[in-house]
Design a protein around this motif. Sequence first.
Motif, PDB file in Angstrom:
ATOM      1  N   PHE A   1       0.687  -1.560  -0.325  1.00 19.79           N
ATOM      2  CA  PHE A   1       0.209  -0.472  -0.283  1.00 19.79           C
ATOM      3  C   PHE A   1       1.129   1.240   0.016  1.00 19.79           C
ATOM      4  CE2 PHE A   1      -1.953   3.577   3.107  1.00 19.79           C
ATOM      5  CZ  PHE A   1      -2.341   4.045   1.838  1.00 19.79           C
ATOM      6  N   SER A   2       2.078   1.468   1.052  1.00 19.59           N
ATOM      7  CA  SER A   2       2.600   2.370   0.678  1.00 19.59           C
ATOM      8  C   SER A   2       3.128   2.958  -0.491  1.00 19.59           C
ATOM      9  CB  SER A   2       3.885   2.479   1.846  1.00 19.59           C
ATOM     10  OG  SER A   2       3.431   1.327   3.321  1.00 19.59           O
ATOM     11  N   ASP A   3       4.188   1.511  -1.042  1.00 17.31           N
ATOM     12  CA  ASP A   3       4.553   2.224  -2.502  1.00 17.31           C
ATOM     13  C   ASP A   3       3.346   2.984  -3.754  1.00 17.31           C
ATOM     14  OD1 ASP A   3       6.266   0.284  -1.361  1.00 17.31           O
ATOM     15  OD2 ASP A   3       6.140  -1.858  -2.267  1.00 17.31           O
ATOM     16  N   VAL A   4       2.472   1.954  -3.281  1.00 21.54           N
ATOM     17  CA  VAL A   4       1.615   2.377  -4.299  1.00 21.54           C
ATOM     18  C   VAL A   4       0.717   3.755  -4.150  1.00 21.54           C
ATOM     19  CG1 VAL A   4       1.119   0.250  -5.168  1.00 21.54           C
ATOM     20  CG2 VAL A   4      -0.599   1.421  -4.141  1.00 21.54           C
ATOM     21  N   PHE A   5       0.968   4.146  -2.716  1.00 21.30           N
ATOM     22  CA  PHE A   5       0.519   5.197  -2.642  1.00 21.30           C
ATOM     23  C   PHE A   5       1.060   6.374  -2.417  1.00 21.30           C
ATOM     24  CE2 PHE A   5      -1.025   8.287   1.622  1.00 21.30           C
ATOM     25  CZ  PHE A   5      -2.166   8.888   0.605  1.00 21.30           C
ATOM     26  N   ALA A   6       2.163   5.888  -2.332  1.00 21.33           N
ATOM     27  CA  ALA A   6       3.725   7.438  -1.826  1.00 21.33           C
ATOM     28  C   ALA A   6       3.519   7.569  -3.533  1.00 21.33           C
ATOM     29  CB  ALA A   6       4.899   6.674  -1.868  1.00 21.33           C
ATOM     30  N   GLU A   7       3.773   6.829  -4.402  1.00 21.24           N
ATOM     31  CA  GLU A   7       3.964   6.719  -5.608  1.00 21.24           C
ATOM     32  C   GLU A   7       3.172   7.180  -6.410  1.00 21.24           C
ATOM     33  OE1 GLU A   7       6.179   3.171  -7.286  1.00 21.24           O
ATOM     34  OE2 GLU A   7       7.105   2.913  -5.888  1.00 21.24           O
ATOM     35  N   ASP A   8       1.988   7.124  -6.055  1.00 22.66           N
ATOM     36  CA  ASP A   8      -0.139   7.759  -6.690  1.00 22.66           C
ATOM     37  C   ASP A   8       0.635   7.038  -7.914  1.00 22.66           C
ATOM     38  OD1 ASP A   8      -1.732   9.344  -6.344  1.00 22.66           O
ATOM     39  OD2 ASP A   8      -1.175  11.222  -7.214  1.00 22.66           O
ATOM     40  N   TRP A   9       0.485   6.077  -7.892  1.00 25.49           N
ATOM     41  CA  TRP A   9       0.148   4.842  -9.103  1.00 25.49           C
ATOM     42  C   TRP A   9      -0.971   5.186 -10.254  1.00 25.49           C
ATOM     43  CZ3 TRP A   9       4.223   0.663  -8.380  1.00 25.49           C
ATOM     44  CH2 TRP A   9       3.918   0.153  -9.771  1.00 25.49           C
ATOM     45  N   PHE A  10      -0.598   5.112 -11.394  1.00 21.93           N
ATOM     46  CA  PHE A  10      -1.731   5.514 -12.190  1.00 21.93           C
ATOM     47  C   PHE A  10      -1.863   7.342 -12.164  1.00 21.93           C
ATOM     48  CE2 PHE A  10      -3.297   0.940 -11.404  1.00 21.93           C
ATOM     49  CZ  PHE A  10      -2.830   0.768 -12.388  1.00 21.93           C
ATOM     50  N   ALA A  11      -1.385   8.467 -12.167  1.00 21.17           N
ATOM     51  CA  ALA A  11      -1.736   9.134 -11.445  1.00 21.17           C
ATOM     52  C   ALA A  11      -1.062   9.841 -12.800  1.00 21.17           C
ATOM     53  CB  ALA A  11      -0.840  10.174 -10.682  1.00 21.17           C
TER      54      ALA A  11
END
Length: 257
Positions: free
Chosen positions: A75-85
């Motif tokens: 979760f921290s990875d995709v949230f921090a990297e704002d995955w797909f933004a």
Amino acid sequence: MTGTILVDHPADRVARITLDRPTALNALNLQAMREITTTAAELDRDPNVGAIILTGSAKAFAAGADIKEMAPRSFSDVFAEDWFAGWDTLSRVRTPLIAAVAGYALGGGCELAMICDVLIAADNAKFGQPEITLGVIPGMGGSQRLTRAIGKAKAMDLILTGRMMDADEAERAGLVSRIVPADALPEEGVTTASKVASTSKPASMMAKEAVNRAFETSLSEGLLFERRLFHSTFATHDQKEGMAAFTNKRKPDFRHT
Ligand code: CAA
């Protein structure tokens, strides 16, 4: 590093981005997202490009975001990297985008096609949002753009079951602009893009902006926005030229200014 896309100019004022990860059915990894969005933004700035085609292979437009790349993330990875933004860059492209879709357009592939403005489907195209079968939900706009395109009942059906919809159903539902035989798709994509690119670029950009505004605003604000854009076309060379050409029964010579 091998690229994930091919770029060419198949006709005057037309650019084409072809997804090229055949061994992964054009799954959209981070590299593909970067390459597609950066290239599209560059082409958008090119005054000699009036339409951009986005296409894949005969078997797959794109089978979704890259599941193997996503699988180990936290979760921290995709949230921090704002995955797909990063895909927002593509939705900010002002040049008309033509999706030419054959085969699978699933998950992120369907969402990528929906970012485009005209969606031409081969008769073998299959659309779907199968994320639910992976324990996740759409993340590149599926719950929003699909619902706006085909309505709640059908969007819920597709998103909650993960089933695929064929080209006929997609056209009936309003997701697809039109269907063509699979072997005619590349040519139809170029013909359509050429037609768009031959019109006045300021006018086609404004038309795209006006249609997209319909999804963001009330009817009265949208009508006012459209009218003001219409008025502003009278400041262009191409309005004078287009109307003079009609009056004089000749083809317009647009300068895209
Ligand atoms: N990510 C990574 N790799 C993928 C992929 C994906 N989305 N889709 C296909 N591939 C790979 C397969 O793993 C396979 O690779 P290997 O040969 O190394 O095993 C190769 O592409 C060929 O795929 P198949 O053997 O599965 O081909 P098939 O013809 O039997 O099936 C298919 C085709 C039905 C499209 C099937 O590949 C499939 O179900 N793919 C996944 C579809 C999916 O779930 N997409 C949603 C992804 S999540 C997402 O997109 C989130 C979001 O909202 C952005």
